[in-house]
Each structure stands twice: as structure tokens, then as C-alpha cells.
Design an enzyme around this catalytic site. Structure first.
Site, PDB file in Angstrom:
ATOM      1  N   CYS A  45       3.924   0.040  -3.710  1.00 21.65           N
ATOM      2  CA  CYS A  45       5.191  -0.698  -3.588  1.00 21.65           C
ATOM      3  C   CYS A  45       6.313   0.252  -3.199  1.00 21.65           C
ATOM      4  CB  CYS A  45       5.578  -1.363  -4.912  1.00 21.65           C
ATOM      5  SG  CYS A  45       4.399  -2.545  -5.557  1.00 21.65           S
ATOM      6  N   ASP A  46       7.328  -0.302  -2.555  1.00 22.68           N
ATOM      7  CA  ASP A  46       8.538   0.451  -2.298  1.00 22.68           C
ATOM      8  C   ASP A  46       9.709  -0.515  -2.231  1.00 22.68           C
ATOM      9  OD1 ASP A  46       9.482   3.319  -1.459  1.00 22.68           O
ATOM     10  OD2 ASP A  46      10.606   1.908  -0.216  1.00 22.68           O
ATOM     11  N   SER A  47      10.837  -0.124  -2.811  1.00 22.80           N
ATOM     12  CA  SER A  47      12.003  -1.007  -2.870  1.00 22.80           C
ATOM     13  C   SER A  47      13.237  -0.356  -2.274  1.00 22.80           C
ATOM     14  CB  SER A  47      12.312  -1.390  -4.328  1.00 22.80           C
ATOM     15  OG  SER A  47      11.234  -2.089  -4.905  1.00 22.80           O
TER      16      SER A  47
END
Length: 202
Positions: free
Chosen positions: A72-74
Site C-alpha cells: 500500500c501507499d498513501s
């Protein structure tokens, strides 16, 4: 089948644990800045998805068991259209909060799910989630106290929903788990695309 979280984020780990999953945590070591610089004018959605994919793939290279890997990356897209990751310093976090206060931003989280068997990636699914965040207006002393905790320096957009930053978020429109760092509904849908059900990993 092992469930591997390709992230050192304690918030993502807490979301998964609360949802009945005890993942193996492995940190990818991906150079996010270098990867972002190598992409040719990506949209914010493409950027977070590419970063999530790179993290999952880095872990998959060393995985020889039957596993599913989630990366994941935000990032936060502010009202002026700019995209921000982790601020890193108090000065940058202060500037971002001064700009964000009283506005609405979109927290974007890219997701990549890889299915590994015998050391080979046999299926993959990627996607992203966007959730609107309505920011409050912290008083100057409140903001300085928040910055002094260090919490906003190492999180996308310089805020948390599930921590001290929650005091300064007036509301959200969308998936709260995605704002924390991993969208449970999206992850469930991506798992189905690689022939894994949620009940397989509970």
C-alpha cells in the site's frame, strides 16, 4: 497460506489485526522518491498504485512460500490539486497544516495484491481508493503541540485519523480504513481477483 503486509505502518497492521488478520510484516525498502521520479508524469492515482506495486513486488522476490502479499501507499491531494506524502520535518508539516486547515482533501491509497506460489507470482490485482477528508482548524497552540509529538511527520498528508490527528479532522466521506492506510473493502475485492477470500486469511 501466509498473508504478508509489505509495510512498516503500525496503523495498517492495527487495521488488519482488528479485522481478524495477523499478517507477517516485511518492509520493502523501496526508494519511493526515486521510483516517483522515474515515472513519466503520472496521475496521483497512478503514482500511489505504482508505489504500492513496487513494495509488494520487492517482497515477492524473496518469498518462496504459498503467500498473498499486500502493498500500500498513501498520499494526500489537497484542495489546490497538489499531492503530498510524508512531510518529514516540522516545518513542512506546519506549512501543510496551515494550507489544509478548513479545507477538504482527498486521501489516496494505492493497493497491490500479489498471489505467490512456489516463489512465483501467479496472479496480481491493483487498485486505489480515494476518500474525502474535511479538515478542522486547529488553533496555533494546538497545531504546535501536535507537531511537537512527531506524529504528523511520518504519515501521508501530515495527519492521522486513528491517532492524535483525529482531533483535527471534522469528518470524512468514504472508507475510513483507507484513510488509516489500507482499505478493507478494496483489499477484499482485490483478494477475490487473485482467488483468495477473506475467510481464507482470517
Amino acid at each position: 497460506m501466509r498473508f504478508v503486509l509489505a509495510s512498516q505502518s503500525p496503523a495498517r497492521l492495527a487495521v488488519l489485526r482488528a479485522a481478524g488478520v495477523e499478517p507477517v510484516v516485511r518492509v520493502s525498502g523501496v526508494d519511493e522518491d526515486a521510483l516517483a521520479a522515474s515515472l513519466a508524469d503520472p496521475t496521483p492515482e497512478e503514482l500511489v498504485t505504482a508505489l504500492a506495486t513496487a513494495k509488494a513486488e520487492a517482497i515477492a522476490r524473496d518469498e518462496d512460500d504459498d503467500a498473498v502479499i499486500v502493498g500500500c501507499d498513501s498520499m494526500l491531494r489537497t484542495a489546490d490539486g497538489e499531492v503530498h506524502g510524508k512531510p518529514g520535518t516540522v516545518e513542512v508539516a506546519r506549512q501543510r497544516w496551515q494550507k489544509m486547515a478548513g479545507t477538504t482533501g482527498a486521501l489516496l491509497t494505492g493497493h497491490a495484491v500479489l498471489r505467490v506460489r512456489g516463489g512465483q507470482v501467479v496472479a496480481r490485482a491493483v487498485g486505489h481508493e480515494s476518500t474525502l477528508v474535511r479538515f478542522g482548524r486547529p488553533a496555533e497552540d494546538e497545531l504546535e503541540a501536535y507537531l511537537a509529538t512527531g506524529e504528523p511527520l511520518q504519515v501521508a498528508g501530515a495527519f492521522t485519523l486513528d491517532g492524535l490527528g483525529g482531533w483535527f479532522v471534522d469528518g470524512i466521506d468514504g472508507d475510513p480504513s483507507s484513510v488509516i492506510g489500507i482499505s478493507l473493502p478494496l483489499t477484499r475485492r482485490l483478494l477475490r481477483q487473485v482467488d483468495v477470500t477473506v475467510s481464507d486469511i482470517w
